[in-house]
Scaffold this motif. Structure first.
Motif, PDB file in Angstrom:
ATOM      1  N   ILE A  91      90.985 -46.368  44.397  1.00  0.00           N
ATOM      2  CA  ILE A  91      91.493 -47.615  43.818  1.00  0.00           C
ATOM      3  C   ILE A  91      92.479 -47.313  42.699  1.00  0.00           C
ATOM      4  CG2 ILE A  91      90.841 -49.669  42.496  1.00  0.00           C
ATOM      5  CD1 ILE A  91      88.255 -49.750  44.113  1.00  0.00           C
ATOM      6  N   GLN A  92      92.182 -46.271  41.920  1.00  0.00           N
ATOM      7  CA  GLN A  92      93.099 -45.901  40.840  1.00  0.00           C
ATOM      8  C   GLN A  92      94.450 -45.450  41.387  1.00  0.00           C
ATOM      9  OE1 GLN A  92      90.927 -42.969  38.586  1.00  0.00           O
ATOM     10  NE2 GLN A  92      89.914 -44.509  37.293  1.00  0.00           N
ATOM     11  N   MET A  98     102.729 -58.439  24.932  1.00  0.00           N
ATOM     12  CA  MET A  98     101.959 -57.721  25.951  1.00  0.00           C
ATOM     13  C   MET A  98     102.492 -56.301  26.097  1.00  0.00           C
ATOM     14  SD  MET A  98     101.753 -60.460  29.077  1.00  0.00           S
ATOM     15  CE  MET A  98     100.855 -61.998  28.981  1.00  0.00           C
ATOM     16  N   ASN A  99     101.597 -55.358  26.462  1.00  0.00           N
ATOM     17  CA  ASN A  99     102.115 -54.060  26.898  1.00  0.00           C
ATOM     18  C   ASN A  99     102.580 -54.208  28.343  1.00  0.00           C
ATOM     19  OD1 ASN A  99      99.974 -53.541  28.768  1.00  0.00           O
ATOM     20  ND2 ASN A  99      98.724 -52.622  27.151  1.00  0.00           N
ATOM     21  N   HIS A 100     103.214 -53.165  28.882  1.00  0.00           N
ATOM     22  CA  HIS A 100     103.870 -53.349  30.181  1.00  0.00           C
ATOM     23  C   HIS A 100     102.862 -53.542  31.311  1.00  0.00           C
ATOM     24  CE1 HIS A 100     107.364 -53.630  32.612  1.00  0.00           C
ATOM     25  NE2 HIS A 100     107.072 -52.582  33.361  1.00  0.00           N
ATOM     26  N   CYS A 101     101.716 -52.898  31.216  1.00  0.00           N
ATOM     27  CA  CYS A 101     100.698 -53.085  32.257  1.00  0.00           C
ATOM     28  C   CYS A 101     100.204 -54.537  32.256  1.00  0.00           C
ATOM     29  CB  CYS A 101      99.537 -52.117  32.044  1.00  0.00           C
ATOM     30  SG  CYS A 101      98.278 -52.202  33.336  1.00  0.00           S
ATOM     31  N   GLN A 102     100.029 -55.110  31.087  1.00  0.00           N
ATOM     32  CA  GLN A 102      99.614 -56.507  30.989  1.00  0.00           C
ATOM     33  C   GLN A 102     100.685 -57.425  31.578  1.00  0.00           C
ATOM     34  OE1 GLN A 102      99.036 -56.493  26.771  1.00  0.00           O
ATOM     35  NE2 GLN A 102      96.864 -55.954  26.887  1.00  0.00           N
ATOM     36  N   PHE A 103     101.946 -57.114  31.273  1.00  0.00           N
ATOM     37  CA  PHE A 103     103.040 -57.922  31.806  1.00  0.00           C
ATOM     38  C   PHE A 103     103.103 -57.818  33.329  1.00  0.00           C
ATOM     39  CE2 PHE A 103     107.565 -58.402  32.988  1.00  0.00           C
ATOM     40  CZ  PHE A 103     107.780 -59.703  32.540  1.00  0.00           C
ATOM     41  N   LEU A 104     102.904 -56.622  33.864  1.00  0.00           N
ATOM     42  CA  LEU A 104     102.935 -56.449  35.317  1.00  0.00           C
ATOM     43  C   LEU A 104     101.730 -57.119  35.984  1.00  0.00           C
ATOM     44  CD1 LEU A 104     104.240 -52.798  35.831  1.00  0.00           C
ATOM     45  CD2 LEU A 104     105.503 -54.952  35.952  1.00  0.00           C
ATOM     46  N   ILE A 125      95.736 -46.343  44.290  1.00  0.00           N
ATOM     47  CA  ILE A 125      96.414 -47.541  44.804  1.00  0.00           C
ATOM     48  C   ILE A 125      96.990 -48.350  43.645  1.00  0.00           C
ATOM     49  CG2 ILE A 125      96.078 -49.728  46.025  1.00  0.00           C
ATOM     50  CD1 ILE A 125      93.947 -48.324  47.725  1.00  0.00           C
ATOM     51  N   SER A 126      96.234 -48.415  42.541  1.00  0.00           N
ATOM     52  CA  SER A 126      96.714 -49.125  41.353  1.00  0.00           C
ATOM     53  C   SER A 126      98.017 -48.510  40.852  1.00  0.00           C
ATOM     54  CB  SER A 126      95.668 -49.083  40.237  1.00  0.00           C
ATOM     55  OG  SER A 126      94.548 -49.860  40.544  1.00  0.00           O
ATOM     56  N   GLU A 127      98.045 -47.177  40.810  1.00  0.00           N
ATOM     57  CA  GLU A 127      99.258 -46.494  40.360  1.00  0.00           C
ATOM     58  C   GLU A 127     100.434 -46.801  41.277  1.00  0.00           C
ATOM     59  OE1 GLU A 127      97.327 -42.529  38.211  1.00  0.00           O
ATOM     60  OE2 GLU A 127      97.834 -42.484  40.340  1.00  0.00           O
ATOM     61  N   SER A 128     100.165 -46.821  42.583  1.00  0.00           N
ATOM     62  CA  SER A 128     101.226 -47.105  43.547  1.00  0.00           C
ATOM     63  C   SER A 128     101.724 -48.544  43.406  1.00  0.00           C
ATOM     64  CB  SER A 128     100.725 -46.857  44.969  1.00  0.00           C
ATOM     65  OG  SER A 128     101.752 -47.063  45.911  1.00  0.00           O
ATOM     66  N   VAL A 129     100.790 -49.483  43.210  1.00  0.00           N
ATOM     67  CA  VAL A 129     101.174 -50.884  43.014  1.00  0.00           C
ATOM     68  C   VAL A 129     101.947 -51.041  41.706  1.00  0.00           C
ATOM     69  CG1 VAL A 129     100.275 -53.216  42.613  1.00  0.00           C
ATOM     70  CG2 VAL A 129      99.299 -51.801  44.427  1.00  0.00           C
ATOM     71  N   PHE A 130     101.545 -50.293  40.682  1.00  0.00           N
ATOM     72  CA  PHE A 130     102.266 -50.312  39.409  1.00  0.00           C
ATOM     73  C   PHE A 130     103.727 -49.918  39.635  1.00  0.00           C
ATOM     74  CE2 PHE A 130     103.909 -48.119  35.660  1.00  0.00           C
ATOM     75  CZ  PHE A 130     103.572 -48.973  34.626  1.00  0.00           C
ATOM     76  N   VAL A 131     103.940 -48.853  40.416  1.00  0.00           N
ATOM     77  CA  VAL A 131     105.306 -48.405  40.724  1.00  0.00           C
ATOM     78  C   VAL A 131     106.058 -49.499  41.477  1.00  0.00           C
ATOM     79  CG1 VAL A 131     106.661 -46.753  42.059  1.00  0.00           C
ATOM     80  CG2 VAL A 131     104.704 -45.961  40.708  1.00  0.00           C
ATOM     81  N   GLY A 132     105.365 -50.109  42.465  1.00  0.00           N
ATOM     82  CA  GLY A 132     105.996 -51.179  43.237  1.00  0.00           C
ATOM     83  C   GLY A 132     106.401 -52.352  42.370  1.00  0.00           C
ATOM     84  N   HIS A 163      91.116 -50.763  28.635  1.00  0.00           N
ATOM     85  CA  HIS A 163      92.333 -49.963  28.843  1.00  0.00           C
ATOM     86  C   HIS A 163      93.238 -50.637  29.876  1.00  0.00           C
ATOM     87  CE1 HIS A 163      90.520 -46.782  26.482  1.00  0.00           C
ATOM     88  NE2 HIS A 163      89.478 -46.761  27.296  1.00  0.00           N
ATOM     89  N   TRP A 164      94.359 -51.157  29.403  1.00  0.00           N
ATOM     90  CA  TRP A 164      95.371 -51.703  30.311  1.00  0.00           C
ATOM     91  C   TRP A 164      96.364 -50.576  30.592  1.00  0.00           C
ATOM     92  CZ3 TRP A 164      95.632 -56.930  31.947  1.00  0.00           C
ATOM     93  CH2 TRP A 164      94.696 -57.790  31.373  1.00  0.00           C
ATOM     94  N   CYS A 165      96.234 -49.972  31.757  1.00  0.00           N
ATOM     95  CA  CYS A 165      97.078 -48.831  32.107  1.00  0.00           C
ATOM     96  C   CYS A 165      97.308 -48.839  33.613  1.00  0.00           C
ATOM     97  CB  CYS A 165      96.421 -47.520  31.661  1.00  0.00           C
ATOM     98  SG  CYS A 165      94.781 -47.245  32.364  1.00  0.00           S
ATOM     99  N   PRO A 166      98.277 -48.065  34.113  1.00  0.00           N
ATOM    100  CA  PRO A 166      98.584 -48.084  35.547  1.00  0.00           C
ATOM    101  C   PRO A 166      97.369 -47.819  36.441  1.00  0.00           C
ATOM    102  CG  PRO A 166     100.300 -46.931  34.360  1.00  0.00           C
ATOM    103  CD  PRO A 166      99.221 -47.218  33.358  1.00  0.00           C
ATOM    104  N   GLN A 167      96.462 -46.911  36.010  1.00  0.00           N
ATOM    105  CA  GLN A 167      95.297 -46.587  36.836  1.00  0.00           C
ATOM    106  C   GLN A 167      94.323 -47.771  36.954  1.00  0.00           C
ATOM    107  OE1 GLN A 167      96.291 -44.749  34.200  1.00  0.00           O
ATOM    108  NE2 GLN A 167      97.285 -43.060  35.323  1.00  0.00           N
ATOM    109  N   ASN A 168      94.382 -48.693  35.992  1.00  0.00           N
ATOM    110  CA  ASN A 168      93.462 -49.838  35.985  1.00  0.00           C
ATOM    111  C   ASN A 168      94.146 -51.147  36.365  1.00  0.00           C
ATOM    112  OD1 ASN A 168      91.409 -48.179  35.122  1.00  0.00           O
ATOM    113  ND2 ASN A 168      91.607 -48.724  32.956  1.00  0.00           N
ATOM    114  N   LEU A 169      95.365 -51.084  36.874  1.00  0.00           N
ATOM    115  CA  LEU A 169      96.112 -52.305  37.130  1.00  0.00           C
ATOM    116  C   LEU A 169      95.362 -53.262  38.054  1.00  0.00           C
ATOM    117  CD1 LEU A 169      98.804 -53.908  36.833  1.00  0.00           C
ATOM    118  CD2 LEU A 169      99.572 -52.751  38.909  1.00  0.00           C
ATOM    119  N   LEU A 170      94.809 -52.756  39.148  1.00  0.00           N
ATOM    120  CA  LEU A 170      94.111 -53.634  40.085  1.00  0.00           C
ATOM    121  C   LEU A 170      92.816 -54.164  39.495  1.00  0.00           C
ATOM    122  CD1 LEU A 170      94.702 -51.927  43.561  1.00  0.00           C
ATOM    123  CD2 LEU A 170      95.898 -53.863  42.528  1.00  0.00           C
ATOM    124  N   GLU A 171      92.167 -53.377  38.650  1.00  0.00           N
ATOM    125  CA  GLU A 171      90.978 -53.874  37.959  1.00  0.00           C
ATOM    126  C   GLU A 171      91.363 -55.026  37.023  1.00  0.00           C
ATOM    127  OE1 GLU A 171      87.689 -52.521  34.577  1.00  0.00           O
ATOM    128  OE2 GLU A 171      88.975 -50.997  35.500  1.00  0.00           O
TER     129      GLU A 171
END
Length: 689
Positions: free
Chosen positions: A13-14, A247-253, A16-23, A297-305
């Motif tokens: 999931i992490q 917002m930080n960028h993960c929050q914005f995304l 996939i989260s990173e990949s979705v973050f890139v997308g 933690h709002w970060c790329p690895q936790n984006l989907l969470e």
């Protein structure tokens, strides 16, 4: 064994989260791109208000466009209000105003739902204009929101339609919402609990900034209130865009992913009447989740969470039928729309999605491929450093598109005094240490815009019988045009070429067109056939200002109240009659037109060669050199040039083709007139300016 599987699932999931973050960085924007968009809009807002001729009115850009989104459907919202009218919450606040210059309106929330209020005119005898939009109740005059909407809709173009508290205009680029409202310098007492909640987010200086800027009131009442036609809704638009900036960028995304989830999954295929959830609900959910510190933690690895937590909150709201406003929780934003059978049906739909888990995101066209890539290639490394996700060339494209296409909101009526005023504003702002690098660039493009406009207006408005004075005025205009070319992209030289044509200096025009053709043939020019390697080699390390002058080929915007070329005046008049403020002309279309018009006075054979080039461009270009949305003006100009050179049959065909295109520039009236003249054998009539 279960713990190992759980660990493997978490890691999957992490990834996939990173990949979705890139997308999402590609779809929504990297942190650098979003910061650039916000800076550009903020400066536009600043210049727009400083330059307004009517100092009694202010304008604020709001909505998702202000927040930094450029998704399809990211509306450009404007809030407009009069500065000589102020809202107060209690009578003691009147001490801060000069009541001889500002009329005060008092909030009366005693009989309105949370988040809404009646507006009581304290001095109706002094503010007679407001009596037209007021109702009398128990010897008091209250400003009626429904009457207020009717008044501002009546003075706008018929193309504006009512949409909630706004007047909405649908354009080719999206929707423009104008909300005419009132402003209040004080924070609402009913939102005081929000200040007390701000322990961890946003930071204290952001809270202070938000509170000291007060709020607005938009012309819409609560559908279940006692005074729906007369109530006003408290708007926190200014506070909201400051919160989004915080917002930080993960929050914005995450917010961006929720917007995509809403448009591509929840509301996909639904009629507007059936779309119960809106982007504002998504934003509210993100605000609540961030402030409640649900996610450490709002970060790329936790984006989907992060997305999942927000989705569960929305599901909870729908199940309970309660969506609390972020600033005034007592304002249930579902109360008038999501209840009964509709609430039940929406709850079932969202529950079904919840049962599928994150797999339902595979139905989103925007991010599906980024999920599938990880599933097919689980061991591929993923770089989430968003500063490396787009190349220098890609970023430059986005930057220059933002700078050139985000036009300055300026007065409808321009004269020399207004031009001087804007030049003075620019002079005051140049060199300010408070401006970011992107705002400096935006100010540079505004400078070019104002300089070329000033030069043409000076020529239009000034009649000088004395030869020496006329010569000096001409020198000033030429100098301003050349300065504009130094500040703007290199196609700004076409404004100088039009000025030379207007003043019968045909050889100078041809010299400029030849130079532009030569420069634009270089593979480093930011066009559709750009050679990225050549661009990088030629311009690596150069300033954006230099890149803009040397490599940006922009369209030409002809303000319809300024006459540039006599042959195009009918098109400008036609567009003006249809509330179109400018013609958008592809640079090469205008360039070849100028060549043809000049050569008809010098060398007819060369005029025919230039006409052949223009004809080939209009007939066969598929968006490489001309924007397909501007095909109406491209065919029209081809017809004008064919008519000038005497080929009436070809001109008739071109005008008919122009009539068949999407009417982006709203020149249909001019097209019909030209068709009629061609059929009568009347040549092009040039208006000498």
């Amino acid at each position: 064994m279960d713990s190992i599987r759980s660990s493997q699932t978490t890691k999957a999931i992490q990834r996939i989260s990173e990949s979705v973050f890139v997308g999402l960085c590609h779809k929504v924007g990297t942190s650098q791109l979003v910061a650039m968009r916000r800076d550009v809009v903020d400066l536009r807002d600043m210049v727009m208000n400083r330059g307004k001729t009517n100092k009694d009115q202010s304008v604020m850009i709001s909505g998702s466009y202000r927040e930094g989104f450029r998704l399809k459907g990211s509306d450009m919202d404007f809030m407009l209000w009069h500065n000589d009218q102020r809202i107060i919450w209690e009578l003691s606040q009147s001490q801060y105003y000069d009541t001889n210059r500002q009329s005060l309106i008092l909030c009366d929330c005693s009989d309105s739902p949370p988040g809404f209020t009646l507006l009581y005119l304290l001095s109706p005898s002094m503010d007679r204009d407001m009596l037209w939009v007021s109702v009398r109740v128990n010897n008091r005059y209250y400003v009626s929101s429904s009457k207020y909407r009717q008044i501002y809709l009546s003075v706008l173009s018929p193309e504006f339609i009512p949409h909630g508290p706004c007047a909405t205009l649908t354009t080719g680029a999206g929707e423009i919402d104008n909300a005419y409202c009132f402003v209040c310098d004080f924070w609402p007492p009913s939102a005081s609990s929000w200040i007390d909640r701000c322990h961890s987010w946003p930071q204290p200086h952001v809270v202070d900034d938000i509170v000291k800027n007060g709020c607005h009131f938009v012309a819409i009442g609560h559908k279940l209130g006692n005074h729906e036609d007369h109530e006003w809704r408290i708007s926190f638009s200014k506070a909201e865009h400051k919160l989004v900036y915080a917002m930080n960028h993960c929050q914005f995304l995450t917010y961006g992913l929720l917007k995509l989830f809403l448009s591509e999954i929840i509301n996909n295929g639904l009629d507007d009447a059936d779309k119960l959830l809106c982007s504002y609900h998504m934003k509210t959910a993100v605000f609540w989740v961030i402030q409640q510190n649900t996610i450490p933690h709002w970060c790329p690895q936790n984006l989907l969470e992060c997305f999942w937590v927000c989705f569960k909150l929305i599901l909870k709201w729908v199940y309970e039928g309660v969506c609390p406003n972020f600033f005034i929780p007592g304002n249930n934003m579902f109360l008038s729309k999501i209840h009964g059978v509709k609430q039940h049906q929406l709850n079932i739909r969202l529950s079904e999605l919840y049962g599928k888990g994150l797999a339902f995101l595979l139905h989103s066209p925007s991010i599906r491929s980024y999920i599938i890539d990880v599933l097919h290639n689980p061991r591929n490394s993923i770089c989430t450093d968003d500063h490396t996700l787009i190349s220098e060339v890609e970023f430059d494209r986005y930057l220059f598109n933002e700078l050139l296409n985000d036009r300055l909101g300026t007065p409808d009526e321009w004269d020399i005094q207004i031009c001087i005023k804007y030049l003075h504003i620019i002079e005051q702002m140049i060199g300010s240490p408070l401006l970011t690098q992107y705002q400096v660039l935006k100010l540079q493009t505004i400078t070019a815009f104002v300089l070329q406009k000033t030069a043409f207006i000076l020529h239009m408005e000034t009649f000088i019988p004395d030869n020496k004075l006329r010569y000096r005025a001409d020198k000033i205009s030429c100098h301003m045009m050349k300065l504009a070319a130094r500040f703007g992209c290199f196609t700004y030289m076409l404004y100088l070429a039009m000025y030379y044509y207007k003043t019968f200096r045909y050889m100078e025009v041809l010299s400029i067109t030849e130079m532009i053709i030569f420069k634009s043939s270089h593979p480093s020019v930011l066009g559709s056939n750009l050679n990225t390697e050549t661009y990088s080699e030629a311009l690596r390390g150069r300033s954006w200002s230099t890149k803009m002058r040397q490599a940006v080929l922009g369209d030409i915007k002809l303000e319809n109240k300024i006459h540039y070329i006599g042959e195009l005046i009918p098109e400008q008049q036609s567009a003006l009659q249809n509330d179109r403020s400018y013609l958008n002309v592809p640079a090469f279309i205008l360039l070849f037109m100028l060549e043809i018009l000049c050569y008809t006075h010098i060398d007819t054979r060369r005029a025919q060669r230039a006409l052949n080039r223009l004809q080939t461009l209009v007939h066969y270009d598929q968006g490489l050199l001309t924007d397909l949305k501007d095909r109406d003006i491209s065919w029209q100009i081809l017809g004008i040039c064919q008519q000038v050179t005497g080929n009436l049959q070809a001109a008739l065909y071109s005008y008919q083709q122009s009539r068949r295109q999407k009417p982006t520039n709203k020149i249909r009236t001019a097209t019909e007139m030209r068709i009629q003249r061609v059929c009568q054998g009347i040549p092009v009539i040039k208006v000498y300016l």
